[in-house]
Design a protein around this motif. Structure first.
Motif, PDB file in Angstrom:
ATOM      1  N   ASN A  79      53.112  47.904  41.208  1.00 36.99           N
ATOM      2  CA  ASN A  79      51.987  47.448  40.204  1.00 36.99           C
ATOM      3  C   ASN A  79      51.281  48.619  39.508  1.00 36.99           C
ATOM      4  OD1 ASN A  79      49.630  47.754  42.037  1.00 36.99           O
ATOM      5  ND2 ASN A  79      50.463  46.093  43.360  1.00 36.99           N
ATOM      6  N   GLY A  80      50.113  48.345  38.920  1.00 33.88           N
ATOM      7  CA  GLY A  80      49.586  49.495  38.304  1.00 33.88           C
ATOM      8  C   GLY A  80      48.544  49.698  39.015  1.00 33.88           C
ATOM      9  N   THR A  81      48.126  48.991  40.012  1.00 37.93           N
ATOM     10  CA  THR A  81      47.018  49.482  40.630  1.00 37.93           C
ATOM     11  C   THR A  81      47.475  50.357  41.645  1.00 37.93           C
ATOM     12  OG1 THR A  81      45.808  47.388  40.351  1.00 37.93           O
ATOM     13  CG2 THR A  81      44.933  48.540  42.212  1.00 37.93           C
ATOM     14  N   ILE A  82      48.256  50.257  42.489  1.00 40.40           N
ATOM     15  CA  ILE A  82      48.907  50.910  43.526  1.00 40.40           C
ATOM     16  C   ILE A  82      49.384  52.532  42.788  1.00 40.40           C
ATOM     17  CG2 ILE A  82      50.780  51.488  45.139  1.00 40.40           C
ATOM     18  CD1 ILE A  82      48.646  49.682  46.277  1.00 40.40           C
ATOM     19  N   SER A 148      40.041  57.528  31.759  1.00 40.31           N
ATOM     20  CA  SER A 148      39.504  56.620  30.542  1.00 40.31           C
ATOM     21  C   SER A 148      40.608  55.341  30.628  1.00 40.31           C
ATOM     22  CB  SER A 148      39.652  57.657  29.413  1.00 40.31           C
ATOM     23  OG  SER A 148      39.113  56.807  28.283  1.00 40.31           O
ATOM     24  N   VAL A 149      39.983  54.416  29.895  1.00 40.20           N
ATOM     25  CA  VAL A 149      40.905  53.026  29.830  1.00 40.20           C
ATOM     26  C   VAL A 149      40.950  52.896  28.442  1.00 40.20           C
ATOM     27  CG1 VAL A 149      41.010  50.676  30.316  1.00 40.20           C
ATOM     28  CG2 VAL A 149      39.849  52.037  31.910  1.00 40.20           C
ATOM     29  N   ASN A 150      42.411  53.038  28.063  1.00 45.28           N
ATOM     30  CA  ASN A 150      42.675  52.452  26.532  1.00 45.28           C
ATOM     31  C   ASN A 150      42.644  51.047  26.566  1.00 45.28           C
ATOM     32  OD1 ASN A 150      43.230  54.916  25.911  1.00 45.28           O
ATOM     33  ND2 ASN A 150      45.395  55.177  26.735  1.00 45.28           N
ATOM     34  N   THR A 203      51.138  39.133  33.242  1.00 50.68           N
ATOM     35  CA  THR A 203      50.143  38.845  31.700  1.00 50.68           C
ATOM     36  C   THR A 203      50.258  40.019  30.682  1.00 50.68           C
ATOM     37  OG1 THR A 203      48.323  40.137  33.117  1.00 50.68           O
ATOM     38  CG2 THR A 203      48.637  37.669  33.374  1.00 50.68           C
ATOM     39  N   LYS A 204      50.975  41.031  31.012  1.00 52.33           N
ATOM     40  CA  LYS A 204      51.066  42.098  29.993  1.00 52.33           C
ATOM     41  C   LYS A 204      52.214  41.887  29.263  1.00 52.33           C
ATOM     42  CE  LYS A 204      47.544  44.364  31.632  1.00 52.33           C
ATOM     43  NZ  LYS A 204      47.087  43.336  32.529  1.00 52.33           N
ATOM     44  N   LEU A 205      52.162  42.691  28.036  1.00 54.32           N
ATOM     45  CA  LEU A 205      53.009  42.493  26.803  1.00 54.32           C
ATOM     46  C   LEU A 205      54.458  42.818  27.325  1.00 54.32           C
ATOM     47  CD1 LEU A 205      53.350  42.784  23.676  1.00 54.32           C
ATOM     48  CD2 LEU A 205      53.356  45.145  24.305  1.00 54.32           C
ATOM     49  N   TYR A 333      36.902  38.886  29.370  1.00 57.29           N
ATOM     50  CA  TYR A 333      37.268  40.164  29.968  1.00 57.29           C
ATOM     51  C   TYR A 333      36.383  41.280  29.272  1.00 57.29           C
ATOM     52  CZ  TYR A 333      41.727  38.225  31.692  1.00 57.29           C
ATOM     53  OH  TYR A 333      42.697  37.483  32.464  1.00 57.29           O
ATOM     54  N   PHE A 334      35.547  42.118  29.699  1.00 56.67           N
ATOM     55  CA  PHE A 334      35.406  42.262  31.208  1.00 56.67           C
ATOM     56  C   PHE A 334      33.972  42.061  31.391  1.00 56.67           C
ATOM     57  CE2 PHE A 334      39.277  44.628  30.013  1.00 56.67           C
ATOM     58  CZ  PHE A 334      40.138  44.188  30.908  1.00 56.67           C
ATOM     59  N   PHE A 335      33.718  41.054  32.141  1.00 57.60           N
ATOM     60  CA  PHE A 335      32.569  40.766  32.825  1.00 57.60           C
ATOM     61  C   PHE A 335      32.654  40.455  34.189  1.00 57.60           C
ATOM     62  CE2 PHE A 335      28.954  37.598  34.017  1.00 57.60           C
ATOM     63  CZ  PHE A 335      27.972  38.078  33.689  1.00 57.60           C
TER      64      PHE A 335
HETATM   65  N1  T4K Z   1      43.729  48.326  34.681  1.00 53.49           N
HETATM   66  C1  T4K Z   1      43.485  47.427  33.794  1.00 53.49           C
HETATM   67  C2  T4K Z   1      42.548  47.795  32.591  1.00 53.49           C
HETATM   68  C3  T4K Z   1      43.857  46.125  33.913  1.00 53.49           C
HETATM   69  O1  T4K Z   1      43.585  45.420  32.957  1.00 53.49           O
HETATM   70  C4  T4K Z   1      44.693  45.900  34.864  1.00 53.49           C
HETATM   71  C5  T4K Z   1      45.105  44.301  35.002  1.00 53.49           C
HETATM   72  C6  T4K Z   1      44.986  46.849  35.786  1.00 53.49           C
HETATM   73  C7  T4K Z   1      44.365  47.853  35.676  1.00 53.49           C
HETATM   74  C8  T4K Z   1      45.978  46.462  37.195  1.00 53.49           C
HETATM   75  O2  T4K Z   1      47.161  46.427  36.704  1.00 53.49           O
HETATM   76  P1  T4K Z   1      48.354  45.379  37.766  1.00 53.49           P
HETATM   77  O3  T4K Z   1      48.020  46.109  39.236  1.00 53.49           O
HETATM   78  O4  T4K Z   1      47.682  44.185  37.851  1.00 53.49           O
HETATM   79  O5  T4K Z   1      49.484  45.822  37.332  1.00 53.49           O
HETATM   80  C9  T4K Z   1      44.888  39.461  34.775  1.00 53.49           C
HETATM   81  C10 T4K Z   1      45.953  40.132  35.513  1.00 53.49           C
HETATM   82  O6  T4K Z   1      46.260  39.578  36.948  1.00 53.49           O
HETATM   83  C11 T4K Z   1      45.857  41.588  35.552  1.00 53.49           C
HETATM   84  O7  T4K Z   1      46.863  42.218  36.003  1.00 53.49           O
HETATM   85  C12 T4K Z   1      45.078  42.141  34.171  1.00 53.49           C
HETATM   86  N2  T4K Z   1      44.946  43.524  34.351  1.00 53.49           N
HETATM   87  C13 T4K Z   1      44.151  41.384  33.969  1.00 53.49           C
HETATM   88  C14 T4K Z   1      43.431  41.590  32.537  1.00 53.49           C
HETATM   89  O8  T4K Z   1      44.482  39.871  33.715  1.00 53.49           O
HETATM   90  P2  T4K Z   1      43.260  37.832  36.138  1.00 53.49           P
HETATM   91  O9  T4K Z   1      42.583  37.507  37.397  1.00 53.49           O
HETATM   92  O10 T4K Z   1      42.546  37.367  34.832  1.00 53.49           O
HETATM   93  O11 T4K Z   1      44.483  36.651  35.977  1.00 53.49           O
HETATM   94  P3  T4K Z   1      44.878  35.313  35.991  1.00 53.49           P
HETATM   95  O12 T4K Z   1      45.732  34.559  37.016  1.00 53.49           O
HETATM   96  O13 T4K Z   1      43.765  34.471  35.864  1.00 53.49           O
HETATM   97  O14 T4K Z   1      45.858  34.912  34.701  1.00 53.49           O
HETATM   98  C15 T4K Z   1      45.419  35.023  33.511  1.00 53.49           C
HETATM   99  C16 T4K Z   1      46.012  34.201  32.620  1.00 53.49           C
HETATM  100  O15 T4K Z   1      47.140  34.393  32.491  1.00 53.49           O
HETATM  101  C17 T4K Z   1      45.919  32.737  33.154  1.00 53.49           C
HETATM  102  O16 T4K Z   1      44.861  32.138  32.810  1.00 53.49           O
HETATM  103  C18 T4K Z   1      47.245  32.031  32.850  1.00 53.49           C
HETATM  104  C19 T4K Z   1      48.164  33.265  32.354  1.00 53.49           C
HETATM  105  N3  T4K Z   1      49.200  33.567  33.353  1.00 53.49           N
HETATM  106  C20 T4K Z   1      49.083  34.184  34.683  1.00 53.49           C
HETATM  107  C21 T4K Z   1      50.067  34.325  35.423  1.00 53.49           C
HETATM  108  C22 T4K Z   1      49.882  35.271  36.724  1.00 53.49           C
HETATM  109  C23 T4K Z   1      50.147  32.599  33.333  1.00 53.49           C
HETATM  110  O17 T4K Z   1      50.434  32.092  32.312  1.00 53.49           O
HETATM  111  N4  T4K Z   1      51.388  32.955  34.024  1.00 53.49           N
HETATM  112  C24 T4K Z   1      51.406  33.694  35.247  1.00 53.49           C
HETATM  113  O18 T4K Z   1      52.321  33.992  36.217  1.00 53.49           O
HETATM  114  O19 T4K Z   1      43.787  39.082  35.738  1.00 53.49           O
END
Ligand code: T4K
Length: 404
Positions: A79-82, A148-150, A203-205, A333-335
């Motif tokens: 995952n991105g975090t690790i 920095s974050v894009n 949730t990513k593209l 996002y993000f609060f």
């Molecule tokens: N850096 C940044 C700037 C990031 O935005 C993120 C992740 C990371 C690092 C870390 O990358 P990873 O370690 O995750 O690869 C979601 C995502 O889980 C998270 O990956 C993402 N950013 C963030 C912006 O969004 P939550 O807590 O809002 O997720 P959740 O479960 O509330 O899902 C959002 C919506 O997506 C749900 O309301 C419905 C939909 N959904 C979600 C899932 C998991 C689906 O339709 N199907 C699904 O399987 O964080």
């Protein structure tokens, strides 16, 4: 304007009728392959009896992504975090890391868990990327990197950040979790700074369900990171690094390979949905869109607006609540900003941080539904709902405040 203006879209909080949407409209939905696409790949994996630890699908995806990012090295991870955490470790940093508090917790926690201290800087007021001016004010010899974050696919001020990195002799790295297939002045994201991190979460593209990648042109860094992703193992008899299990499995890589060919089509559709939102909402008082930095091509993955309460007549939180009543699940996002997390209360780096742009944007931001399978008519309806919320703002606020 307003295709739905005359169809009497009235917020449910006021009408008391059924919600505008029967089912929940989420902020996003995953881009997934069909069973027909998946089945032969899974059969191949089963026949090979090779499911993880740098298998053929994993290696094929790395190779294909090198071409997308136009970089020497792509390291897939679980995952991105690790990936980000191990990247920070592999850079051998000490002390403090400049970053933005306007991000997902993963960015800040990775710094903290790598034994480093975040230094929070302000963001630019309109595009939300790290402000070089704020960095200049805070940078000192205790800082060992800039992260920095894009954010929402908007590319940071790479020229100024990298100039500062060179001036202070520290690496600049990017959390590009949102920026798959974005570019800056025609150069694809992935090749900026010392390294970049991508998230391939559902949730990513571009998704591998869970997953991510680090991109870099630095071969030494790539070798160190490759080892840390695999427990720090060098060979059968030597463990040379304190690493973790950060590997991507074959099943995740299969999802990635199947997604790659669809990206252009997906981005085109998102662009068209983004156009609808922009056309419909840009005239609405109190709605502000994220500015796209000059030279930057985004992937339209996020549709973020700021709700300016004094002009719109409702606060962001009130708009968020009213939308939810009609089954529109927009997200804040993000609060809260990173320095306000409960877990960092009492930490010196989080105390007394005052960043006016972060504070304002974090309190006003709202991410509206945006995903490939979203119907353009539903976008029109969401816009009509926001228009109606504005038109009934006084009544709506009274009702919301009464409900408590
Ligand atoms: N850096 C940044 C700037 C990031 O935005 C993120 C992740 C990371 C690092 C870390 O990358 P990873 O370690 O995750 O690869 C979601 C995502 O889980 C998270 O990956 C993402 N950013 C963030 C912006 O969004 P939550 O807590 O809002 O997720 P959740 O479960 O509330 O899902 C959002 C919506 O997506 C749900 O309301 C419905 C939909 N959904 C979600 C899932 C998991 C689906 O339709 N199907 C699904 O399987 O964080």
């Amino acid at each position: 304007m307003a295709k739905y203006m005359d169809t009497c879209v009235k917020p449910r909080i006021l009408s008391g009728k059924t919600p505008l949407f029967k089912d929940k409209v989420y902020v996003t939905r995953p881009n997934l392959p069909t069973m027909d696409e998946l089945a032969p790949k899974i059969e191949e994996m089963l026949a090979r009896q090779w499911v993880t630890n740098f298998g053929d699908f994993h290696n094929e995806l790395e190779t294909r992504l090198k071409d997308v990012f136009k970089v020497k090295h792509v390291l897939l991870c679980c995952n991105g975090t690790i990936g980000l955490f191990l990247l920070l470790r592999s850079l051998g940093l000490k002390g403090r890391v400049i970053t933005t508090p306007f991000t997902f917790p993963a960015t800040i926690h990775s710094i903290y868990m790598a034994g480093l201290e975040p230094v929070f800087c302000d963001i630019c007021p309109d595009d939300y990327t790290l402000s070089p001016k704020s960095i200049e004010e805070k940078i000192n010899p205790s800082v060992s990197a800039i992260l920095s974050v894009n954010v929402f696919g908007n590319i940071s001020d790479v020229e100024n950040l990298e100039r500062m990195g060179a001036k202070y002799g520290i690496p600049v790295i990017y959390d590009s979790a949102h920026a798959f297939m974005c570019s800056y002045k025609g150069k694809p994201v992935g090749g900026f700074g010392k390294a970049e991190m991508f998230s391939f979460h559902g949730t990513k593209l571009f998704t591998t369900l869970e997953g991510g990648a680090i991109t870099t042109n630095d071969t030494g860094l790539c070798n160190r990171l490759r080892s840390l992703i695999n427990f720090g193992i060098k060979d059968e008899e030597h463990v040379t690094g304190v690493g973790l299990n950060g590997k991507m499995s074959e099943i995740n890589a299969i999802f990635g390979l199947l997604a790659l060919g669809k990206m252009d089509r997906i981005i085109k559709k998102l662009d068209s949905l983004s156009d609808i939102y922009r056309k419909r909402l840009s005239e609405l008082p109190g709605i502000k869109f994220q500015a796209i930095r000059r030279g930057c091509a985004t992937n339209s993955q996020y549709m973020t607006i700021e709700i300016l309460p004094e002009k719109f007549g409702l606060t962001r939180d009130e708009a968020h609540r009213a939308l939810k009543e009609d089954n529109v699940y927009a997200r804040k996002y993000f609060f809260p900003p990173g320095y306000s997390y409960d877990c960092y209360k009492g930490e010196r780096f989080a105390e007394g941080v005052k960043l006016p742009n972060v504070e304002r944007v974090s309190n006003q931001i709202l991410c509206l539904p945006m995903y490939y399978s979203l119907d353009p008519d539903d976008v029109e309806k969401i816009c009509a709902l926001l228009e109606s919320m504005y038109n009934c703002r006084k009544e709506l606020v009274d009702k919301l405040r009464l409900k408590g």
